[in-house]
Motif scaffolding. Structure first.
Motif, PDB file in Angstrom:
ATOM      1  N   GLU A 268      52.792 -10.345  33.227  1.00 20.88           N
ATOM      2  CA  GLU A 268      53.167 -11.270  32.153  1.00 20.88           C
ATOM      3  C   GLU A 268      52.178 -11.203  30.994  1.00 20.88           C
ATOM      4  N   ILE A 269      50.883 -11.056  31.312  1.00 18.64           N
ATOM      5  CA  ILE A 269      49.870 -10.895  30.253  1.00 18.64           C
ATOM      6  C   ILE A 269      50.152  -9.632  29.454  1.00 18.64           C
ATOM      7  N   PHE A 270      50.376  -8.534  30.167  1.00 23.19           N
ATOM      8  CA  PHE A 270      50.653  -7.260  29.503  1.00 23.19           C
ATOM      9  C   PHE A 270      51.844  -7.367  28.551  1.00 23.19           C
ATOM     10  N   VAL A 271      52.953  -7.828  29.077  1.00 20.32           N
ATOM     11  CA  VAL A 271      54.190  -7.831  28.296  1.00 20.32           C
ATOM     12  C   VAL A 271      54.094  -8.803  27.125  1.00 20.32           C
ATOM     13  N   GLU A 272      53.513  -9.969  27.359  1.00 18.92           N
ATOM     14  CA  GLU A 272      53.387 -10.938  26.269  1.00 18.92           C
ATOM     15  C   GLU A 272      52.539 -10.376  25.133  1.00 18.92           C
ATOM     16  N   ARG A 273      51.410  -9.763  25.477  1.00 18.74           N
ATOM     17  CA  ARG A 273      50.531  -9.203  24.443  1.00 18.74           C
ATOM     18  C   ARG A 273      51.253  -8.131  23.627  1.00 18.74           C
TER      19      ARG A 273
END
Length: 581
Positions: free
Chosen positions: A235-240
């Motif tokens: 989720e961190i990866f995709v949001e960033r």
């Protein structure tokens, strides 16, 4: 830690030897790296990729049909020298020009740029492209300052597929630029990496924590957070990345993306697949069409525990290039016809090096220059760990190792050419090439520039006098500032070199002997080096972590001060012995 190695200094050379032995059907070794061992289509663009070792499969593992024609390989985490890049490019040249590609790091920019200039001077069309996909290393308004990380593969793939399809150099460059503009990466680390023989990692992450926005050369992250679950990391990866759309992508919904979930060295494939499971769900929920995703290790940071996610936003042209078949030791896609191997005669390289004629006086001076280099080597070896610790505060911690490798390479070459009758100028110029070759990185390139400028000023016909040496130092300063682009106040070696050069020239102009002028300038250099502690870095790998470095002097400034003081001490000894005689 690194478990399997012989001598740490030989690690990079030995890994290349083993890699070629294991993949001789696809690659062959040349001075400076590897090139294809199969025949490429004549009159097509040759794409050369490269950077430091320690990132496998990048860069050697990406050489083969459908991908790179060659890879220039530096020491661990150190840029290949301009000479290495030039050698690889010459060996891979197919008659239609060369595109040099690399991650956007100061040493690589400098070395690849120098190699490009040399190729152009010989009539070979050449262009360069630095990949800038790392969103954590600079803001949206400074895209040109971003580092190249795992997105290297996307941009390399686009350029190489275009070259394989027969596009000319300008078209290949344009497509590579387009791919670069549409590629974004964000990475994290759970622990730092340890180079062979090192007693501690280049940086550490507290247990239960995760570093965000790391580099791939041991640079620490921009901040830390608690260790997430696999789904939370996805989720961190995709949001960033969805918050970092390229300028020509108005909205994410409905777009096509090439996806790379990249392990940085110590994260198991099984763990990556668990993370990718959630990445795929999130991209689908965002109404994105994923095209031929890759999960695995592609651009690593030696044995670092960490991962990164890359998105390349596709259009019809980029999708065609992304899907194009390739067959390399470490990356395969689709099906390619096996290329014809090169003959044994075509694999042979000539490396004969001629030396200009030198006077007896210059040959005698060359022996003294060799003594100076040997003394400098002793100083840098004694201080290598200290210099590395200074560099690790906000950089990758390899400055001491790099300087040691560089000076030892310079001494070895200087001894060789001195025995063959080189003059002082030629000895310094050959030592400069060796320093840059062995050290790699920005400092290796700049010391290569400096010694070349000094050697050119000294020449091979006369005994060096104070005026000639001062002129050489001034030209070294100008060369470093031209190629490195640093200015006084940027917290680099330039903050020492400029006042040192100015003081030396002033003292010589006032009639001081070389020894007295040098010793006076060395005192100025000492103070200038210590004063860099209060500066904020504006260039290099320390720039993203600038505030961390305040209070610590610049490693390059300190090493320069150590060198000029060592030279001063030996000049003083020589003067005393001559007066005693």
């Amino acid at each position: 830690m690194t478990y399997l190695f012989n001598q740490p200094s030989a690690f990079a050379a030995e890994l290349i030897e083993g890699f070629v032995a294991a993949n001789a059907d696809k690659v062959r070794q040349v001075a400076g790296g590897v090139v294809r061992s199969t025949r490429s289509q004549p009159n097509t663009v040759a794409v050369i990729v490269g950077g430091g070792s320690g990132h496998y499969p990048a860069f050697a593992g990406l050489v083969g049909q459908g991908l790179a024609h060659g890879a220039a390989m530096g020491n661990l985490f150190a840029s290949p020298s301009a000479q290495q890049i030039y050698n690889v490019a010459r060996a891979a040249h197919n008659g239609a020009g060369v595109l040099l590609m690399f991650g956007n790091y100061a040493g690589d920019v400098l070395h690849f740029g120098q190699a490009c200039e040399r190729l152009r001077a010989e009539g070979i069309a050449c262009e360069v492209l630095a990949v800038t996909d790392d969103i954590s290393s600079a803001g949206k308004d400074e895209l040109e300052k971003r580092r190249g990380v795992a997105g290297d593969l996307c941009v390399f793939k686009a350029a190489c597929a275009a070259a394989e399809a027969g596009h000319d150099l300008s078209q290949v460059l344009q497509l590579a630029q387009h791919a670069n503009q549409r590629t974004r990466t964000f990475g994290v680390a759970f622990s730092g990496c340890s180079l062979p023989g090192a007693s501690h990692p280049l940086f550490e992450v507290e247990k239960g924590r995760m570093a965000l926005g790391l580099g791939i050369h041991g640079e620490p992250g921009i901040k830390e957070t608690d260790m997430p679950s696999a789904d939370e990391l996805a989720e961190i990866f995709v949001e960033r990345l969805l918050n970092e759309l390229p300028a020509d992508i108005p909205q994410a919904e409905g777009q096509r993306v090439a996806v790379i979930l990249n392990g940085l060295g110590s994260v198991k494939y099984e763990e990556l697949f668990v993370v990718y499971r959630r990445v795929a769900q999130l991209l689908e929920a965002a109404n994105l069409q994923v095209v031929e995703p890759d999960v695995g290790e592609f651009v690593t940071s030696f044995n670092m525990a960490g991962a990164s996610l890359t998105l390349m936003w596709l259009d019809d042209q980029l999708e065609t290039l992304w899907r194009a078949p390739t067959n390399t030791p470490a990356y395969r896609k689709g099906s390619v016809l096996v290329a014809e191997p090169l003959s044994a005669a075509e694999r042979v390289e000539s490396t004969e090096e001629a030396l200009p004629a030198a006077t007896a006086e210059s040959q005698e001076s060359a022996k003294r220059v060799l003594q100076l280099l040997e003394s400098v080597a002793e100083t840098l070896q004694r201080n290598a760990e200290r210099l590395g610790d200074i560099d690790a505060v906000a950089g990758d911690g390899d400055h001491g190792i790099g300087m040691e490798r560089g000076v030892l390479g310079a001494v070895e070459k200087a001894r060789e050419v001195a025995a063959r009758g080189a003059g002082a100028g030629s000895l310094l110029c050959r030592a400069a090439d060796a320093w840059a070759d062995k050290a790699g990185g920005t400092s290796g390139a700049l010391w290569g520039v400096a010694l070349t400028a000094l050697g050119t000023a000294l020449g091979d016909r006369q005994t060096p006098d104070a005026q000639r040496v001062a002129t050489g130092v001034r030209e070294a300063k100008e060369g470093i500032m031209h190629f490195g682009k640093a200015r006084v106040g940027d917290k680099t070696m330039v903050d020492v070199l400029v006042p040192f050069s100015d003081s030396l020239i002033e003292a010589v102009a006032a009639g001081a002997s070389l020894t007295d002028a040098w010793l006076k300038a060395a005192q100025v250099a000492d103070k200038a080096a210590q004063d860099t502690a209060q500066l904020v870095p504006k260039m290099g790998r320390a720039r993203p972590l600038a505030e961390k470095s305040v209070g610590t002097p610049d490693a390059g400034a300190i090493s320069l001060a150590l060198i000029v003081n060592t030279v001063g001490d030996l000049l003083k000894e020589h003067s005393a012995s001559e007066q005693g005689a």
